[in-house]
Design a protein around this motif. Structure first.
Motif, PDB file in Angstrom:
ATOM      1  N   SER A   1      97.394  44.632  10.696  1.00 34.41           N
ATOM      2  CA  SER A   1      96.133  44.653   9.958  1.00 34.41           C
ATOM      3  C   SER A   1      95.612  46.078   9.798  1.00 34.41           C
ATOM      4  CB  SER A   1      95.088  43.794  10.679  1.00 34.41           C
ATOM      5  OG  SER A   1      95.525  42.455  10.763  1.00 34.41           O
TER       6      SER A   1
ATOM      7  N   LEU B   1      85.352  46.780  23.050  1.00 30.72           N
ATOM      8  CA  LEU B   1      86.481  45.849  23.103  1.00 30.72           C
ATOM      9  C   LEU B   1      86.665  45.154  21.756  1.00 30.72           C
ATOM     10  CD1 LEU B   1      88.637  44.532  24.894  1.00 30.72           C
ATOM     11  CD2 LEU B   1      86.946  42.785  25.502  1.00 30.72           C
ATOM     12  N   ALA B   2      85.560  44.789  21.107  1.00 26.88           N
ATOM     13  CA  ALA B   2      85.658  44.126  19.808  1.00 26.88           C
ATOM     14  C   ALA B   2      86.202  45.073  18.742  1.00 26.88           C
ATOM     15  CB  ALA B   2      84.287  43.592  19.406  1.00 26.88           C
ATOM     16  N   TYR B   3      85.765  46.325  18.762  1.00 27.54           N
ATOM     17  CA  TYR B   3      86.225  47.269  17.752  1.00 27.54           C
ATOM     18  C   TYR B   3      87.669  47.707  17.985  1.00 27.54           C
ATOM     19  CZ  TYR B   3      81.538  47.748  15.824  1.00 27.54           C
ATOM     20  OH  TYR B   3      80.332  47.506  15.228  1.00 27.54           O
ATOM     21  N   ASN B   4      88.202  47.500  19.193  1.00 27.09           N
ATOM     22  CA  ASN B   4      89.602  47.815  19.454  1.00 27.09           C
ATOM     23  C   ASN B   4      90.539  46.723  18.975  1.00 27.09           C
ATOM     24  OD1 ASN B   4      90.029  50.404  20.561  1.00 27.09           O
ATOM     25  ND2 ASN B   4      89.094  49.783  22.494  1.00 27.09           N
ATOM     26  N   SER B   5      89.992  45.598  18.564  1.00 24.03           N
ATOM     27  CA  SER B   5      90.820  44.516  18.042  1.00 24.03           C
ATOM     28  C   SER B   5      91.276  44.848  16.620  1.00 24.03           C
ATOM     29  CB  SER B   5      90.023  43.213  18.043  1.00 24.03           C
ATOM     30  OG  SER B   5      88.932  43.313  17.142  1.00 24.03           O
ATOM     31  N   PRO B   6      92.312  44.165  16.119  1.00 19.03           N
ATOM     32  CA  PRO B   6      92.756  44.438  14.738  1.00 19.03           C
ATOM     33  C   PRO B   6      91.652  44.253  13.708  1.00 19.03           C
ATOM     34  CG  PRO B   6      94.419  43.184  15.911  1.00 19.03           C
ATOM     35  CD  PRO B   6      93.218  43.233  16.809  1.00 19.03           C
ATOM     36  N   THR B   7      90.848  43.211  13.889  1.00 17.69           N
ATOM     37  CA  THR B   7      89.766  42.976  12.930  1.00 17.69           C
ATOM     38  C   THR B   7      88.735  44.096  12.981  1.00 17.69           C
ATOM     39  OG1 THR B   7      90.058  40.586  13.165  1.00 17.69           O
ATOM     40  CG2 THR B   7      87.987  41.358  12.197  1.00 17.69           C
ATOM     41  N   GLY B   8      88.370  44.511  14.192  1.00 13.45           N
ATOM     42  CA  GLY B   8      87.400  45.593  14.327  1.00 13.45           C
ATOM     43  C   GLY B   8      87.919  46.898  13.753  1.00 13.45           C
ATOM     44  N   SER B   9      89.199  47.189  13.976  1.00 12.93           N
ATOM     45  CA  SER B   9      89.777  48.417  13.417  1.00 12.93           C
ATOM     46  C   SER B   9      89.799  48.372  11.896  1.00 12.93           C
ATOM     47  CB  SER B   9      91.205  48.599  13.953  1.00 12.93           C
ATOM     48  OG  SER B   9      91.196  48.719  15.372  1.00 12.93           O
TER      49      SER B   9
END
Length: 289
Positions: free
Chosen positions: A2, A250-258
């Motif tokens: 993503s 932690l949320a921004y390190n996810s694919p969606t957050g990135s």
């Protein structure tokens, strides 16, 4: 995957919009094509007052600053996408500062050149030769340009070649108005004529009128530029504050957050360039480089 798709989408949007934001506006007068990137950067550095700084050294400093900004953001926030964005901003920041400084110096110099022309007219009417008239500006000209004309005087005393000394003076001043003044003097030196003072006075009148009109328009359009800067900076300030919390990081390190961060960066760049294009007058090109 993503993140890769998001980066490709952002790059595609930027490339698709780039012809509208950075159109080709000038041909290379020497080689019949537009000057290379390093040559344009050299001219921009000269306009900003860093003419002695090699473009390669400046680009190296940009890369090092970008790496340092990415490392600091990664250590402080722990978000990979924000670290990359901070690295890009850190690398572009020196270029932005140089551009802002170059525009500010050119804006300030617009009020200087009519005075330079007036001093030249006085020197020519007093009977001085053209090289001596130009050299006299090292003592009688505006403070902002005296160093450049002092260098011209030293070089002319050493070589006696008016043409080459004028070329180097144009490189130091790096201003369209200076190019017109110096090319007028070069033509008068090469072909002669009795209307030099009349031409210089007409040029001074034109420069004063242009400066007045530009100042009025820029004052009216300055709010557009300020709104663009505020509109771009505000969301990223909020994002940094949110990313300082562990659960948000932690949320921004996810694919969606990135993906959200990458898309936000692309949208911010495109929107900022659109706002600047709407609120900035076209800069005068240097036709006599």
């Amino acid at each position: 995957m993503s993140i890769v798709l998001g980066c490709l989408l952002g790059a595609g949007l930027l490339l698709a919009a780039s012809p509208f934001f950075w159109p080709r506006t000038r041909a290379d007068t020497d080689a019949g094509r537009r000057p290379g990137a390093l040559e344009r950067l050299r001219v921009r550095l000269a306009l900003a007052g860093f003419g002695t700084l090699p473009p390669a050294a400046f680009l190296t400093a940009c890369v090092l600053l970008g790496v340092a900004a990415a490392a600091l953001a990664g250590a402080a926030l722990g978000v990979a996408a924000l670290a990359i964005a901070a690295g890009l901003v850190g690398a572009i920041l020196p270029l932005a500062i140089v551009s802002v400084r170059a525009r500010a110096r050119r804006r300030a110099n617009r009020a200087v050149w009519p005075g330079v022309v007036d001093h030249l007219v006085s020197a020519v009417r007093s009977g001085l030769a053209l090289p001596d008239s130009v050299s006299s500006l090292a003592q009688t000209g505006p403070t902002e340009t005296r160093d450049a004309f002092a260098d011209f005087a030293r070089e002319y005393r050493a070589s006696g070649n008016f043409t080459s000394c004028v070329d180097r003076l144009k490189d130091r001043l790096a201003d369209p108005a200076a190019d017109r003044i110096l090319e007028t003097l070069r033509m008068a030196r090469e072909v002669g004529g009795t209307d030099l003072t009349l031409v210089l006075r007409s040029l001074a009148t034109f420069l004063r009128e242009e400066t007045t009109i530009r100042a009025e328009v820029e004052a009216r359009q300055s709010w557009v530029t300020n709104a663009a800067r505020l509109g771009v900076a505000a969301p990223w300030i909020v994002l940094v504050l949110l990313a300082s919390r562990p659960e948000a990081a932690l949320a921004y390190n996810s694919p969606t957050g990135s993906t959200v961060i990458v898309l936000g960066l692309a949208v911010s760049v495109v929107a900022y360039q659109i706002m600047l294009a709407l609120g900035r007058l076209p800069e005068e090109e240097r036709w006599f480089q």
